[in-house]
Design a protein around this motif. Structure first.
Motif, PDB file in Angstrom:
ATOM      1  N   ASP A  34     142.454 -41.804  61.631  1.00 26.52           N
ATOM      2  CA  ASP A  34     142.386 -40.827  61.168  1.00 26.52           C
ATOM      3  C   ASP A  34     142.321 -41.493  59.199  1.00 26.52           C
ATOM      4  O   ASP A  34     141.005 -41.580  58.567  1.00 26.52           O
ATOM      5  CB  ASP A  34     142.739 -40.001  60.937  1.00 26.52           C
ATOM      6  N   SER A  37     139.546 -44.596  58.829  1.00 23.12           N
ATOM      7  CA  SER A  37     138.622 -44.539  58.731  1.00 23.12           C
ATOM      8  C   SER A  37     138.379 -42.693  56.904  1.00 23.12           C
ATOM      9  O   SER A  37     137.223 -43.933  55.984  1.00 23.12           O
ATOM     10  CB  SER A  37     138.591 -42.606  59.384  1.00 23.12           C
ATOM     11  N   CYS A  63     133.384 -36.446  54.902  1.00 22.26           N
ATOM     12  CA  CYS A  63     134.180 -37.357  55.841  1.00 22.26           C
ATOM     13  C   CYS A  63     135.533 -37.633  55.465  1.00 22.26           C
ATOM     14  O   CYS A  63     136.526 -37.053  55.823  1.00 22.26           O
ATOM     15  CB  CYS A  63     133.183 -38.676  55.786  1.00 22.26           C
ATOM     16  N   ASP A  67     138.595 -35.859  57.284  1.00 23.87           N
ATOM     17  CA  ASP A  67     139.864 -36.735  57.686  1.00 23.87           C
ATOM     18  C   ASP A  67     141.400 -36.870  57.625  1.00 23.87           C
ATOM     19  O   ASP A  67     141.829 -36.193  58.325  1.00 23.87           O
ATOM     20  CB  ASP A  67     139.739 -38.284  57.923  1.00 23.87           C
ATOM     21  N   SER A  70     142.112 -33.826  58.902  1.00 22.66           N
ATOM     22  CA  SER A  70     142.243 -33.780  61.222  1.00 22.66           C
ATOM     23  C   SER A  70     143.406 -34.702  60.975  1.00 22.66           C
ATOM     24  O   SER A  70     144.715 -34.614  62.105  1.00 22.66           O
ATOM     25  CB  SER A  70     141.523 -35.182  61.280  1.00 22.66           C
ATOM     26  N   GLN A 191     136.957 -33.352  65.347  1.00 20.78           N
ATOM     27  CA  GLN A 191     136.160 -35.166  66.096  1.00 20.78           C
ATOM     28  C   GLN A 191     133.822 -34.850  66.556  1.00 20.78           C
ATOM     29  O   GLN A 191     134.004 -35.766  66.339  1.00 20.78           O
ATOM     30  CB  GLN A 191     136.815 -34.671  67.464  1.00 20.78           C
ATOM     31  N   VAL A 194     133.405 -35.985  63.247  1.00 21.54           N
ATOM     32  CA  VAL A 194     133.637 -37.432  63.513  1.00 21.54           C
ATOM     33  C   VAL A 194     131.727 -38.282  64.042  1.00 21.54           C
ATOM     34  O   VAL A 194     131.690 -39.129  63.500  1.00 21.54           O
ATOM     35  CB  VAL A 194     134.825 -37.991  63.810  1.00 21.54           C
ATOM     36  N   SER A 197     129.020 -37.942  61.832  1.00 27.54           N
ATOM     37  CA  SER A 197     128.979 -38.481  60.270  1.00 27.54           C
ATOM     38  C   SER A 197     129.221 -40.032  61.063  1.00 27.54           C
ATOM     39  O   SER A 197     128.251 -40.664  59.975  1.00 27.54           O
ATOM     40  CB  SER A 197     130.696 -39.091  60.064  1.00 27.54           C
ATOM     41  N   THR A 198     129.557 -41.087  61.793  1.00 25.96           N
ATOM     42  CA  THR A 198     129.266 -41.660  62.657  1.00 25.96           C
ATOM     43  C   THR A 198     127.651 -42.062  63.308  1.00 25.96           C
ATOM     44  O   THR A 198     127.425 -43.589  63.054  1.00 25.96           O
ATOM     45  CB  THR A 198     129.557 -42.411  64.037  1.00 25.96           C
TER      46      THR A 198
END
Length: 214
Positions: A34, A37, A63, A67, A70, A191, A194, A197-198
């Protein structure tokens, strides 16, 4: 105590310590991932700002924000899981309620308004449905649990009631395991974000590598 029972207890203790160490390593990796990231998104965000490129500000902001939350939840879940005192568990659960509720309050704007509007402006329409679905999950969770979370947040941790008897009762009545489960569920949602977002980052990287701008 018989030797056989002592021996069994030692084996159980050794296995428990082993599992705990393995869990800690997994948690450390989760936190490090995290943070990696956050560092990457921050660099991209800052580089874009240096070039006065602001078309993805809302997405990058979301984003980084996600994170950070998270990491907060990962640490709180770890502390809760390893806590031996009931009072510790209640404290970590109360702090979790703040983190979760504040995230829910912010995502209404970060996803519901800012990010969806940005995707539309950038003609990234194929990603909008997935963002809407993610937003719906958070909205449904908030609708189902906001009253409880806000009560915990406002009365027992962020703005504690000045009525000591009421404060004591609310802490004693707190179902800490329920809040812990909320934390685990939120980790799953984040998650999922995530992964989403990728897809967006890959999309941005692809058109930029071709020298195109949205």
């Amino acid at each position: 105590m018989k030797f056989s029972q002592w021996f069994k207890d030692q084996i159980i203790k050794r296995e428990t310590n082993k599992l705990r160490k393995e869990l800690k390593l997994a948690i450390d990796k989760n936190i490090n991932d995290d943070q990696y990231s956050i560092d990457n998104f921050t660099k991209i965000y800052e580089d874009f700002k240096k070039h006065n490129y602001s078309k993805h500000d809302s997405f990058l902001n979301l984003c980084i924000f996600s994170d950070v939350v998270s990491i907060d939840l990962t640490i709180l879940v770890e502390k809760y899981r390893f806590a031996e005192r009931k009072q510790e568990k209640k404290l970590f659960a109360r702090v979790m309620s703040i983190v979760i509720l504040d995230f829910l309050d912010n995502t209404a704007v970060l996803i519901g308004s800012n990010c969806l509007a940005e995707l539309k402006r950038n003609n990234m329409l194929e990603l909008m449905d997935e963002f809407k679905l993610m937003h719906k999950k958070f909205s449904t969770f908030k609708k189902d649990n906001e009253r409880l979370l806000r009560e915990i947040r406002n009365n027992t941790i962020a703005h504690k009631t000045k009525d000591a008897l009421l404060l004591s009762k609310q802490i004693n009545d707190l179902n800490e395991d329920e809040i812990y489960q909320f934390g685990l569920q939120f980790k799953i949602y984040i998650q999922e974000f995530v992964i989403l977002s990728t897809k967006v980052i890959n999309y941005i990287s692809e058109y930029m590598s071709e020298g195109r701008k949205i």
